[in-house]
Design an enzyme around this catalytic site. Structure first.
Site, PDB file in Angstrom:
ATOM      1  N   ASN A 164       0.799  -1.228   0.000  1.00  0.00           N
ATOM      2  CA  ASN A 164       0.000   0.000   0.000  1.00  0.00           C
ATOM      3  C   ASN A 164       0.832   1.280   0.000  1.00  0.00           C
ATOM      4  O   ASN A 164       0.395   2.307  -0.518  1.00  0.00           O
ATOM      5  CB  ASN A 164      -1.004   0.006   1.158  1.00  0.00           C
ATOM      6  CG  ASN A 164      -0.351  -0.189   2.513  1.00  0.00           C
ATOM      7  OD1 ASN A 164       0.772  -0.683   2.629  1.00  0.00           O
ATOM      8  ND2 ASN A 164      -1.059   0.186   3.562  1.00  0.00           N
ATOM      9  N   LYS A 187      12.255  -7.829   0.977  1.00  0.00           N
ATOM     10  CA  LYS A 187      11.285  -8.455   0.073  1.00  0.00           C
ATOM     11  C   LYS A 187      10.053  -7.553  -0.020  1.00  0.00           C
ATOM     12  O   LYS A 187       9.287  -7.435   0.931  1.00  0.00           O
ATOM     13  CB  LYS A 187      10.859  -9.833   0.564  1.00  0.00           C
ATOM     14  CG  LYS A 187       9.988 -10.588  -0.452  1.00  0.00           C
ATOM     15  CD  LYS A 187       9.028 -11.525   0.201  1.00  0.00           C
ATOM     16  CE  LYS A 187       7.879 -10.833   0.873  1.00  0.00           C
ATOM     17  NZ  LYS A 187       6.968 -10.126  -0.092  1.00  0.00           N
ATOM     18  N   GLU A 263       4.891  -3.890  12.451  1.00  0.00           N
ATOM     19  CA  GLU A 263       3.879  -2.858  12.251  1.00  0.00           C
ATOM     20  C   GLU A 263       2.711  -3.556  11.580  1.00  0.00           C
ATOM     21  O   GLU A 263       2.745  -3.858  10.394  1.00  0.00           O
ATOM     22  CB  GLU A 263       4.444  -1.711  11.398  1.00  0.00           C
ATOM     23  CG  GLU A 263       3.668  -0.421  11.542  1.00  0.00           C
ATOM     24  CD  GLU A 263       2.434  -0.376  10.662  1.00  0.00           C
ATOM     25  OE1 GLU A 263       1.334  -0.649  11.207  1.00  0.00           O
ATOM     26  OE2 GLU A 263       2.561  -0.105   9.473  1.00  0.00           O
ATOM     27  N   CYS A 297      -3.165   1.183   7.165  1.00  0.00           N
ATOM     28  CA  CYS A 297      -3.376   0.670   8.517  1.00  0.00           C
ATOM     29  C   CYS A 297      -3.803   1.778   9.460  1.00  0.00           C
ATOM     30  O   CYS A 297      -4.409   1.526  10.510  1.00  0.00           O
ATOM     31  CB  CYS A 297      -2.111  -0.008   9.030  1.00  0.00           C
ATOM     32  SG  CYS A 297      -0.642   1.036   8.974  1.00  0.00           S
ATOM     33  N   GLU A 394     -10.478  -4.851   9.896  1.00  0.00           N
ATOM     34  CA  GLU A 394      -9.875  -3.758   9.138  1.00  0.00           C
ATOM     35  C   GLU A 394     -10.484  -3.738   7.739  1.00  0.00           C
ATOM     36  O   GLU A 394     -10.455  -4.732   7.023  1.00  0.00           O
ATOM     37  CB  GLU A 394      -8.364  -3.983   9.063  1.00  0.00           C
ATOM     38  CG  GLU A 394      -7.578  -2.779   8.602  1.00  0.00           C
ATOM     39  CD  GLU A 394      -6.086  -2.973   8.791  1.00  0.00           C
ATOM     40  OE1 GLU A 394      -5.369  -1.958   8.844  1.00  0.00           O
ATOM     41  OE2 GLU A 394      -5.627  -4.130   8.886  1.00  0.00           O
TER      42      GLU A 394
END
Length: 490
Positions: A164, A187, A263, A297, A394
């Protein structure tokens, strides 16, 4: 109509290396394997990139391990200068890098340019932090010795970034690792590998030595990264992504007791009290909800509005959401681009349908957009029942569910009723209420009368199942440093 031509789109994609970056060299994947990168606005294939195997991963870790000792001894000032040069190159190439990001991720060009600037700031910030790594000297309490405290790089680090914010999440991890003197294997997400490959090229130009940064693009994240985690030579894992994946990675890291920064997911509440400036609250709601098409997020996930202003807030938010132009991110004036893939569309659609079936009222949106691409209408819901799935999960899309509260205690209880604790937002003009609520909210970050909290100079991270550790700020570099204590006898 857009001024971006197909020729320019092809040019920015063709300018990026499509191979793995290992030991300072671009190299094809094992047996020349590749996977496609798609434009989420059209479904078209932009290009093919190297598809790393576990063997390629092992080679990348070998390179990072081999470079670690020499890199740790590299002068801090020069480590900082490399980051500073990287910062300038990002700024200078912001337009092309933004277009590249829009093509692979979908966000509108204006937002993509904003992300490039934001990403560059992590390099500038950690360029300055590289020369501020400190220690300590103290007299032992009995006076018979001295304590020396020394900070050293934690060692080879594994970095995993999401789709994102494909550039900013890279610089937010690479910046402190470079400043601290750690080598890396990174990665990027399979949906958005091009931004990371472009960033690797920029760091080569900035003078980063061979083996310090190694980039693995792959369609098999778990198959490639788990062996590296369990290898034992890497000493740090930094991951940004879902809580579900984060839990699995923590289990893997436990075997070799790796340092971790996690995170993870969020379920951000957005509280609006009846004494709030409604204009400011609606502006903040649009920022907190629609930044990155809601695919963040930190996105406001649950809106709680005090009863006295709930109808007015909902009306204004609905007007703003309904007026947002939808389209391919390269088109002029577009504010809402596509979601990242079909799975994202299916998830958002399912959550909205579930809420509506349970009694929520759809004020605007609530459906996909006809035609090619992964587009979903900006949506506002009211009367969302507590049992609705989107009250707990979410959303990661342009959906704003509104619920009503009466008391301060009710609002705080609802806000904290989640396993997540990344960020919360509060709008009130009452200073005493603001301080009470901010202290009671279970979140690592709070936006008080503002809808954006992210800043490279501030510590970013959450509590509960939103993660471990912090990125950015003065504490960000500490995640890549070990503390060594030396006892000195006199």
């Amino acid at each position: 109509m857009s001024e971006i031509t197909e020729a320019r789109e092809r040019a920015v994609v063709e300018a990026v290396a499509k191979e793995l970056f290992i030991g300072g060299k671009w190299t094809p994947a094992t047996e020349g394997r590749t996977f496609p990168v798609h434009d989420p606005a059209t479904g078209a294939v932009l290009c093919e990139v190297a598809d790393a195997s576990p063997a390629d991963g092992a080679t990348a870790l070998d390179a990072a391990v081999a470079a670690q000792a020499e890199w740790a001894e590299h002068p801090p000032r020069e480590r900082g200068e490399i980051l500073r040069r990287g910062y300038q190159l990002l700024v200078d190439r912001a337009n092309d890098l933004a277009l590249l990001m829009t093509l692979e991720m979908g966000k509108p060009l204006a937002e993509a340019r904003g992300e490039i600037v934001y990403a560059a700031e992590f390099f500038r910030w950690f360029a300055e932090e590289a020369v501020r790594i400190d220690g300590g000297y103290a007299v032992a309490p009995n006076g018979k010795g001295r304590f020396l405290v020394h900070k050293q790089p934690v060692g080879p680090s594994l970095l995993i970034t999401p789709w994102n914010f494909p550039m900013a999440m890279g610089t937010r991890k690479i910046g402190p690792a470079v400043a601290a003197g750690c080598t890396m294997v990174i990665k990027p997400a399979a949906q958005t590998p091009l931004s990371m490959l472009a960033l690797a090229g920029i760091l080569v130009e900035a003078g980063l030595p061979e083996g310090v940064l190694n980039v693995l693009t792959t369609s098999d994240s778990g198959g490639v990264m788990e062996p590296l985690i369990r290898d034992g030579r890497a000493r740090k894992l930094s991951f940004t992504g879902s809580t579900a994946v984060g839990r699995k990675l923590l289990e893997q890291c436990a075997d070799k007791v790796l340092r971790t920064s996690m995170e993870l997911g969020g379920n951000a509440p957005f509280l609006v009290f009846d004494d709030a400036d409604i204009d400011a609250a609606v502006d903040g709601a649009m920022q907190a909800k629609m930044r990155n098409i809601g695919e963040a997020c930190t996105a406001a996930n649950r809106f709680y509005v005090q009863r006295g202003i709930a109808d007015e807030f909902a009306r204004r938010l609905t007007e703003r959401m309904a007026a947002l132009p939808i389209g391919r991110g390269t088109e002029d004036g577009v504010v809402v681009g596509p979601l990242i893939d079909e799975a994202a569309i299916e998830k958002v659609s399912s959550l909205v349908t579930d809420a509506a079936q349970r009694g929520a009222r759809v004020l605007t949106g609530g459906a996909t957009v006809d035609g090619p691409g992964n587009f979903y209408q900006p949506t506002v819901l009211t009367g969302v029942p507590r049992e609705a799935k989107l009250a707990h999960e979410e959303i990661f899309g342009p959906v704003a569910p509104i619920s009503v509260f009466d008391s301060e205690d009710e609002a705080v209880t609802a806000a904290n009723d989640t396993e997540y604790g990344l960020v919360s937002y509060v709008y009130t003009r009452d200073l005493q209420r603001a301080l009470r609520v901010v202290e009671r909210l279970e979140a690592g970050m709070v936006g008080l009368n503002q809808g954006i909290v992210s800043n490279p100079a501030a510590p970013f991270g959450g509590i509960k199942q939103s993660g471990l550790g912090r990125e950015g700020g003065t504490v960000g570099i500490e995640e890549f440093l070990e503390t060594k204590y030396v006892a000195v006898a006199l």
